[in-house]
Each structure stands twice: as structure tokens, then as C-alpha cells.
Design a protein around this motif. Structure first.
Motif, PDB file in Angstrom:
ATOM      1  N   THR A  43       0.837  -1.196   0.109  1.00  0.00           N
ATOM      2  CA  THR A  43       0.167   0.003  -0.052  1.00  0.00           C
ATOM      3  C   THR A  43       1.013   1.199   0.154  1.00  0.00           C
ATOM      4  OG1 THR A  43      -0.254   0.006   2.506  1.00  0.00           O
ATOM      5  CG2 THR A  43      -1.977  -0.865   0.949  1.00  0.00           C
ATOM      6  N   ILE A  48      -2.773   7.653  -6.221  1.00  0.00           N
ATOM      7  CA  ILE A  48      -4.070   7.991  -6.553  1.00  0.00           C
ATOM      8  C   ILE A  48      -4.132   8.603  -7.833  1.00  0.00           C
ATOM      9  CG2 ILE A  48      -6.306   9.485  -5.783  1.00  0.00           C
ATOM     10  CD1 ILE A  48      -5.993   8.252  -3.278  1.00  0.00           C
ATOM     11  N   ASP A 155      -3.230  -3.637   4.195  1.00  0.00           N
ATOM     12  CA  ASP A 155      -4.204  -3.432   3.363  1.00  0.00           C
ATOM     13  C   ASP A 155      -5.533  -3.299   4.176  1.00  0.00           C
ATOM     14  OD1 ASP A 155      -4.405  -6.080   3.937  1.00  0.00           O
ATOM     15  OD2 ASP A 155      -5.131  -6.534   1.940  1.00  0.00           O
ATOM     16  N   ASP A 157      -5.563  -3.259   7.780  1.00  0.00           N
ATOM     17  CA  ASP A 157      -5.610  -2.342   9.218  1.00  0.00           C
ATOM     18  C   ASP A 157      -6.560  -2.564  10.333  1.00  0.00           C
ATOM     19  OD1 ASP A 157      -2.861  -0.757   8.642  1.00  0.00           O
ATOM     20  OD2 ASP A 157      -4.254   0.471   7.397  1.00  0.00           O
TER      21      ASP A 157
ATOM     22  N   PHE B 209      -6.684   0.317   2.988  1.00  0.00           N
ATOM     23  CA  PHE B 209      -5.826   0.333   2.079  1.00  0.00           C
ATOM     24  C   PHE B 209      -4.637   1.354   2.223  1.00  0.00           C
ATOM     25  CE2 PHE B 209      -4.427  -0.784  -2.401  1.00  0.00           C
ATOM     26  CZ  PHE B 209      -4.916  -2.062  -2.171  1.00  0.00           C
ATOM     27  N   GLY B 210      -4.258   1.661   3.442  1.00  0.00           N
ATOM     28  CA  GLY B 210      -3.167   2.694   3.880  1.00  0.00           C
ATOM     29  C   GLY B 210      -3.654   4.011   3.765  1.00  0.00           C
ATOM     30  N   GLY B 211      -5.117   4.262   3.801  1.00  0.00           N
ATOM     31  CA  GLY B 211      -5.616   5.377   3.829  1.00  0.00           C
ATOM     32  C   GLY B 211      -6.037   6.140   2.559  1.00  0.00           C
ATOM     33  N   ASN B 212      -5.853   5.114   1.458  1.00  0.00           N
ATOM     34  CA  ASN B 212      -6.043   5.451   0.061  1.00  0.00           C
ATOM     35  C   ASN B 212      -7.317   5.523  -0.333  1.00  0.00           C
ATOM     36  OD1 ASN B 212      -3.135   5.824  -1.236  1.00  0.00           O
ATOM     37  ND2 ASN B 212      -2.893   4.019  -0.238  1.00  0.00           N
ATOM     38  N   ARG B 313       8.125   8.792   8.714  1.00  0.00           N
ATOM     39  CA  ARG B 313       8.764   7.215   8.674  1.00  0.00           C
ATOM     40  C   ARG B 313      10.179   7.395   8.252  1.00  0.00           C
ATOM     41  NH1 ARG B 313       6.702   1.900   5.512  1.00  0.00           N
ATOM     42  NH2 ARG B 313       8.205   2.555   3.939  1.00  0.00           N
ATOM     43  N   GLN B 329       0.664   6.471   8.854  1.00  0.00           N
ATOM     44  CA  GLN B 329       0.148   5.146   8.674  1.00  0.00           C
ATOM     45  C   GLN B 329       0.607   4.032   9.849  1.00  0.00           C
ATOM     46  OE1 GLN B 329       0.193   2.930   5.192  1.00  0.00           O
ATOM     47  NE2 GLN B 329      -1.009   1.197   6.262  1.00  0.00           N
ATOM     48  N   THR B 330       2.039   3.844   9.684  1.00  0.00           N
ATOM     49  CA  THR B 330       2.700   2.839  10.620  1.00  0.00           C
ATOM     50  C   THR B 330       3.045   3.620  12.181  1.00  0.00           C
ATOM     51  OG1 THR B 330       4.833   3.271   9.425  1.00  0.00           O
ATOM     52  CG2 THR B 330       3.472   1.298   8.573  1.00  0.00           C
ATOM     53  N   ILE B 348       0.903   9.625   1.055  1.00  0.00           N
ATOM     54  CA  ILE B 348      -0.330   9.464   1.453  1.00  0.00           C
ATOM     55  C   ILE B 348      -0.209   8.740   2.780  1.00  0.00           C
ATOM     56  CG2 ILE B 348      -0.583   7.246   0.246  1.00  0.00           C
ATOM     57  CD1 ILE B 348      -3.472   9.407   0.885  1.00  0.00           C
ATOM     58  N   GLN B 349       0.662   7.867   3.088  1.00  0.00           N
ATOM     59  CA  GLN B 349       1.117   7.191   4.384  1.00  0.00           C
ATOM     60  C   GLN B 349       1.199   8.184   5.691  1.00  0.00           C
ATOM     61  OE1 GLN B 349       2.548   6.136   1.487  1.00  0.00           O
ATOM     62  NE2 GLN B 349       1.026   4.603   1.280  1.00  0.00           N
ATOM     63  N   GLN B 355      -3.688  14.448   8.721  1.00  0.00           N
ATOM     64  CA  GLN B 355      -4.725  15.420   7.831  1.00  0.00           C
ATOM     65  C   GLN B 355      -5.896  16.104   8.609  1.00  0.00           C
ATOM     66  OE1 GLN B 355      -5.965  12.982   4.636  1.00  0.00           O
ATOM     67  NE2 GLN B 355      -7.171  11.337   5.907  1.00  0.00           N
TER      68      GLN B 355
END
Lengths: 307, 404
Positions: A43, A48, A155, A157, B209-212, B313, B329-330, B348-349, B355
Motif C-alpha cells: 500500500t 491515486i 491493506d 489495518d 488500504f493505507g488511507g487510500n 517514517r 500510517q505505521t 499518503i501514508q 490530515q
């Protein structure tokens, strides 16, 4: 028929390995460790399409879930210490064998892929059922002392499948483990550190147990080149729904209480003012920015005084 | 049987669905589109198929539709340690209140512990109509097994329709076990909740999806509808100390000998700063800071404005900042009033972790850095010059007229 026989032979092989190590090693406290591993799209590589606001998945590689590799590493460290057998299991399509081979290259003893079209559409409840059925089969064959999972998959979480398996199999549930301190000599207890929001909790739990691990536990090793090459030829055992005695109402879409109603792109934050030191408005905008910050800083400072 | 039905007569094998599936669950085999085990039944293929050849298979609702009506009320699990209720529980009482009002039902706080009296009163003051209490020395500190047993006992007796937990280590540990025991649906880490007007289902929206992508999930045929909710996304209600709730005491049926775990010790984290999640001003550095030494200027700036230093990260992996202070994300999700993104490109992660900050101020040399598309203020320039300049302004105190 041939497939069935092969599966049967391989199955016997798994059973015997688990039992062998019980007798071969002098002081065994942990005999058999099962690691659950998921193949996920990377991911971090997903982009996007800003025009259509949809995911671009092309070119995004499938990888072994990073947290699951931390779990594989933890299993291998225990293997080195106690001579345990490490079995890696995954639910997924045939291409997920690739992720299992990664674990084999690192040093896992055997890999099992749970593959059946009827597993498709599974949410975490159905997934934990499917994995638990496979672990049950391994338990029946020769016992499982420890099940290790990554804390969550990147993916989805959700962090729900580990507790799901533990609850179904009545294993002691220890989540967010950052360190395995010790396993008792009698093989009845394990002491671990759990990483919580505000500190570290040290817990002693009964075996068999299920641990979900955070990345701090161990960094996954790199496979040596010979191991890597050898793993390419490794064929994981494949079990279908029937082979794990799965109840069709508990797997896949039918076994999943949650429904995805809609999927949409996250609303984007609007970009704001761009300040370019070359622009004539820069000084004015910069001091505007400073004033905004000052106001909030002052408000936060006054809060500190009050409390 | 697979979740997706494909009308072969309509399918032109264009493979748009294969490309659009985020989970790599579709492929072309033997002249047909096939669905594999990775399918999550998200329905993206159904919506993107240009021929409208795909549909989600409707499964027989053999479940328990008639029993669903027996389930009433919204419950919030009250998380606490050291007799202090976690802030996420207050946020959930606020959100639970809205849901309960939409449904015209009661809001209950579920409180397990030892010496819970004051916390029960506090739950009432944040909006609970009822507080369900289990008091037992075995429940003093959170452990999965006795809490699981207690919660299941309560749910089976009182049958709530909605049950919310914080998406914390405790909430996730417990909710995952409870939902499995009850064989019901659980949606992780929600960032929005609502009630569907006609069906009265709980709409649970979460990033995946990792915030996507965002997904809205329903639990249609099982009760309770369970969700864990991300901390600091919902606002806590104002405390009303005068508000009282009905207290219902229940006795837990569990024996100490059967409990599989024992807490040996707890070591409180010795972070110098306040926990990152609670910080209202965050100064965060990324790869563009260049070195550990350059992070010193972030520390100097943070101390000038009363902020907390964090990092991306990349910064954490480089060892410039501890993993405990990683945003994204992590790492941690933060929601400060001001977030300074210094030399952070804005993958995005990272963005999913910051955000919801009130104000984002980004400083980056690259005018095309994606961070600028989420920043309220974007300064195109060298962070190594701009941060010391701002530090100076704040250290000088007034700063309205000196710099220009």
C-alpha cells in the motif's frame, strides 16, 4: 486423486516433523509454532489518480505483510532457541505462495496455503474461522504451542484476525507484543512485553498462546542467497475448504457479517496559501502566518497556566 | 460460490475490473474472469464494469432477521487505566449520544473495573443514560479474558444493537475477541458513524488500504453492530456534572484460577514530552531535514512555541527521531491545532496520520511536493533557513514588526 494423495503424504510429513523434534531436542519447551501470514498489495506504493480520484493499482507489487515478517522472525528466534518447528500458513490464491516462500527462505520449516474459491469475500470473522480450522488440523496432528501473527495487515489495518483466532481456539491472547522475555522450562507459560499507548506491560500467560507482534520485536532477517534459491523450488502444501473441514456457512462471503456498502476516495483537504520567498506578497503573508501561530501558541500557553 | 457474479454473455473480457480491483482478486483464466480468495466483496469491480456484467451475489439471509428487533440501545465501552477514563471513551459517549438520539434509544456506558463509582458518575456527566457496571477485583487492570467474559455476559443479557470501542490497543484487543465470541460483525478503526435513514443500520466509515480509500461498512444481519473508533476523530461532548444516570450493577461470573494471564509489571513510558496524540502543536520533520543534527533546530523551534517534535517514517527509520514519535500510517495519528511539516514530502501514508490537524503549515524546497496540496500554508523554501528564522521571531517575544 493424485492431488489428494500428495496432500495426504505432505500432511503426514508435517505431523512427523512436529513429533520428531519433540524427541530430538534435549530440552524442548516449545515444539510447534504456527505463523499466520498474509500477502498484501504494497500500500505504500499505491498512488491515486487525481483526475478520476481512483486507485492506480497497476505496478503495485504484492508483498508479504511486513508485520507478519516480524512474526516469522520471532518464530525463527524461538526455533533457534528451542528447536521448534515453524509452520507458516496463509489464506489466499495460488500466487500467495510467493509470500510463503519468503518465509521459507528466511528459515521456516513448512508452509501451507489455504486456497479455495469459496474463501473469497471473507471479512475478519470468516478469515479467523478459516485460519483457526487449519490450526486446529495442525493441533490434531501433533500440537501447536504458539501462534504468531503480525499486529495487523497493511491493506486492511483491522488487527482483528489475531484475537479472532485466539478466541476461537481458546488460546491465551497476547496482542501488541514487543518482546518475548522467556518461556518457562516446563513449557507452560510465556512472559512477554506488550507495547501499549502509555508504556510497556509485562504479562505472563499460559501456553498455548497467540501473540500478535509489533515491528519492534525483531527485524526480519535477510535470507541468504542459497536459502533464497532453494525456496524458489519450494511448493507449499495446499489445503482447500474440505481439507480443513470448513463449514460452508462460516467461510467467504457467507461467513462474513460485514458488508461493504460503498467505497470512495478520501475527501481531499483543500490546499491553502502558497508562500514563495520571491513573491512580493511574501512578507505580508508570512507575518499573517506568524500571527496565526502566535494566537494559537498563546491560547495553548494560557491553558497550561489554568491547569 | 464466489461473491461476484459475472454474466458471461455481457462480459467482453476487457479486464477493466482486473485493473481496478485494489486487492488483486480478479484475473483472466481460460478465457474467463475469475475471482480469487483475496476478494473482500468491496464491489469496486461491479461499479466500474463498463458492460455492467458484474454483480454482488446476494446470499440467502438465513440468519436471524426476526431476532434483530430484540436488540436495542447504544453501548460505549469505557476504557480506563489507573481510575482515569481514556479520552476516546468521552468522544464515543458524544458520538453514541447522537446515534442513540437518531434511533430514539438509550445510551449506555459499560464500565468494568474495581472501585468504579467515580468513573460511573463521570460517564453519566458525559451523556450516558445508563451505566452498566461490573465491579470485581479481577477486573482491576485490563486483561482480555475476564473482560471478554464480562462483556459477553452483559451483551447476552441486555442485547444492545450498537457497541462502540476506542480503536486503542485495549479496545482492539477486546473488541476482536468479543465479536468473535458473539459471531457478529466488527468494523475496525472507524472515522465516521451514522444511522442509515430507512434501514436504521449503523453506517461505519473507515479508511482502508493505507488511507487510500474509504469504505462504508454495514453489519446487516447480526447484532450487536460493533465498531472500534479512531481516537481524536470525534469531538468529546461538554461535561455536565449535574447529569445523572441509572446505575445497573452486574456480577461477573468468572473464576480467578481459570484466567490465563497475569500482569507482572507495567512500565510507564518515560517520554519527555506529552504523548504525541495529545499534543496541540507538533513540529514534524522529514527526509528533507537531512541529518539528525538538523533536528536540533526543530527542537529549538518546538521549545520556543511550546510544541512537540515528531517525524515522518523516513526520519524515524534514519534514527533522527524515536519510532514512538512517528506520525503516519505505521506510526501515530495526530490531530493538533497546528502541524508543522518540515521537509516532509507528504506521501499518503504520512498524510493519513495528520490530515485532521486544524492548521497544516508545510515548508519544503520542492514546489510540487504533495504536502502543499493538504497544507493551509505552504512555504516554498529551505526549511533549514526558515525554521531558525521563525524560532528567532518567537524567542524575541513580540515579533510583530521585527523581521521585515
Amino acid at each position: 486423486m493424485i492431488f489428494f494423495l500428495m496432500a495426504l503424504l505432505l500432511h503426514i510429513d508435517i505431523v512427523s516433523t512436529a513429533i520428531d523434534s519433540q524427541y530430538c531436542s534435549e530440552k524442548v519447551t516449545i515444539v510447534h509454532i504456527v505463523v499466520c501470514l498474509k500477502q498484501v498489495p504494497d500500500t505504500t506504493e499505491v498512488k491515486i489518480d487525481r483526475k478520476t480520484n481512483t486507485l492506480i493499482r497497476e505496478g503495485v507489487p504484492s508483498i508479504a505483510n511486513p508485520f507478519d515478517l516480524n512474526a516469522v522472525e520471532a518464530a525463527l528466534v524461538l526455533k533457534e532457541k528451542y528447536g521448534a518447528t515453524v509452520t507458516v500458513i496463509s489464506m489466499g490464491p495460488p500466487q500467495a505462495k510467493e509470500a510463503l516462500r519468503r518465509a521459507i527462505a528466511m528459515g521456516a520449516d513448512q508452509a501451507i496455503l489455504l486456497s479455495d474459491r469459496s474463501f473469497a469475500g471473507a471479512d475478519t470473522l470468516a478469515t479467523s474461522y478459516t485460519l483457526a480450522q487449519a490450526i486446529l488440523k495442525l493441533q490434531d496432528a501433533g500440537g501447536v504451542d504458539l501462534v504468531l501473527c503480525g499486529k495487523q495487515a497493511i491493506d486492511g489495518d483491522t488487527a482483528q484476525v489475531g484475537p479472532g483466532i485466539a478466541t476461537r481456539l481458546n488460546l491465551t491472547q497476547l496482542t501488541y507484543v514487543s518482546k518475548i522475555e522467556s518461556v518457562d522450562a516446563d513449557g507452560k507459560h510465556i512472559t512477554v512485553e506488550r507495547k501499549l499507548e502509555n508504556g510497556v506491560e509485562i504479562v505472563r500467560g499460559n501456553l498455548p498462546a497467540l501473540l500478535t507482534v509489533v515491528k519492534e520485536i525483531y527485524k526480519p532477517r535477510y535470507a541468504s542467497l542459497p536459502c533464497l534459491i532453494e525456496s524458489l523450488a519450494y511448493e507449499p502444501v495446499v489445503w482447500n475448504a474440505k481439507q480443513i473441514s470448513a463449514d460452508s456457512s462460516q467461510i467467504g462471503l457467507e461467513g462474513s457479517p460485514t458488508w461493504v456498502e460503498t467505497i470512495f476516495s478520501p475527501p481531499l483537504r483543500e490546499g491553502g496559501v502558497i508562500l514563495n520567498p520571491g513573491d512580493e506578497n511574501y512578507d505580508k503573508e508570512f507575518s499573517g502566518l506568524i500571527d496565526t501561530v502566535k494566537k494559537i501558541v498563546a491560547e495553548e500557553r494560557s491553558k497550561l497556566v489554568c491547569s | 460460490m464466489t461473491p461476484i457474479e459475472i454474466a458471461e454473455k455481457l462480459c467482453t473480457l476487457c479486464q477493466v475490473c482486473v485493473k481496478k480491483c485494489p486487492f488483486d482478486a480478479l484475473s483472466m483464466q481460460d478465457g474467463k474472469i475469475v475471482v480469487n480468495e483475496k476478494c473482500t466483496a468491496c464491489g469496486i469491480c461491479v461499479r466500474t464494469c463498463p458492460e455492467k456484467a458484474m454483480s454482488l451475489r446476494n446470499l440467502p439471509k438465513k440468519a436471524i432477521a426476526k431476532d434483530l428487533k430484540d436488540y436495542k440501545g447504544v453501548w460505549v465501552f469505557i476504557e480506563h487505566s489507573d481510575c482515569k477514563i481514556a479520552s476516546v471513551s468521552f468522544e464515543l459517549l458524544g458520538e453514541g449520544r447522537k446515534l442513540a438520539d437518531k434511533l430514539g434509544v438509550e445510551l449506555s456506558a459499560v464500565l468494568l473495573g474495581d472501585a468504579t463509582e467515580r468513573m460511573a458518575a463521570e460517564s453519566a456527566s458525559y451523556g450516558a443514560d445508563t451505566v452498566l457496571v461490573m465491579n470485581d477485583p479481577l477486573l482491576k487492570n485490563y486483561r482480555t479474558q475476564p473482560y471478554l467474559a464480562g462483556i459477553v455476559q452483559l451483551v447476552q443479557k441486555y442485547k444492545p444493537e450498537i457497541f462502540l470501542f476506542g480503536a486503542t490497543t485495549m479496545g482492539r484487543d477486546l473488541a476482536g475477541a468479543v465479536a468473535t465470541k458473539l459471531r457478529t460483525g466488527l468494523t475496525a478503526d472507524c472515522t465516521a458513524l451514522d444511522i442509515e435513514e430507512q434501514t436504521k443500520f449503523l453506517k461505519q466509515t473507515r479508511p482502508a488500504f493505507g488511507g487510500n480509500i474509504m469504505a462504508t461498512i454495514l453489519t446487516k444481519n447480526h447484532r450487536p453492530q460493533m465498531a472500534t473508533v479512531r481516537p481524536r476523530v470525534m469531538k468529546a461532548p461538554l461535561k455536565d456534572a449535574g447529569k445523572k444516570a441509572a446505575i445497573i450493577n452486574e456480577t461477573i461470573v468468572v473464576s480467578a484460577e481459570l484466567l490465563p494471564t497475569m500482569i507482572v509489571d507495567f512500565i510507564l513510558q518515560a517520554e519527555q514530552n506529552a504523548p504525541l496524540e495529545d499534543a496541540q502543536i507538533i513540529v514534524s520533520g522529514g527526509k528533507g531535514m537531512g541529518s539528525a543534527k538538523n533536528f536540533d533546530m526543530l527542537h529549538a523551534f518546538a521549545s520556543a512555541i511550546g510544541g512537540t517534535v515528531a517525524g515522518s517514517r523516513k526520519a524515524s527509520e534514519a534514527g533522527w527521531i524515536s519510532a514512538a514519535m512517528q506520525v503516519g500510517q505505521t506510526g501515530h495519528t495526530v490531530r493538533p491545532r497546528i502541524y508543522f511539516a518540515c521537509g516532509i514530502s507528504g506521501a499518503i501514508q504520512h498524510v493519513v496520520g495528520m490530515q485532521t490537524s486544524d492548521i497544516i503549515i508545510a515548508i519544503n524546497k520542492d514546489p510540487h511536493a504533495p504536502i502543499f496540496s493538504v497544507a493551509n500554508y505552504g512555504i516554498v523554501g529551505d526549511v533549514l533557513n526558515i525554521i531558525p528564522q521563525m524560532t528567532k521571531i518567537f524567542n524575541e517575544g513580540s515579533g510583530n514588526n521585527e523581521s521585515h
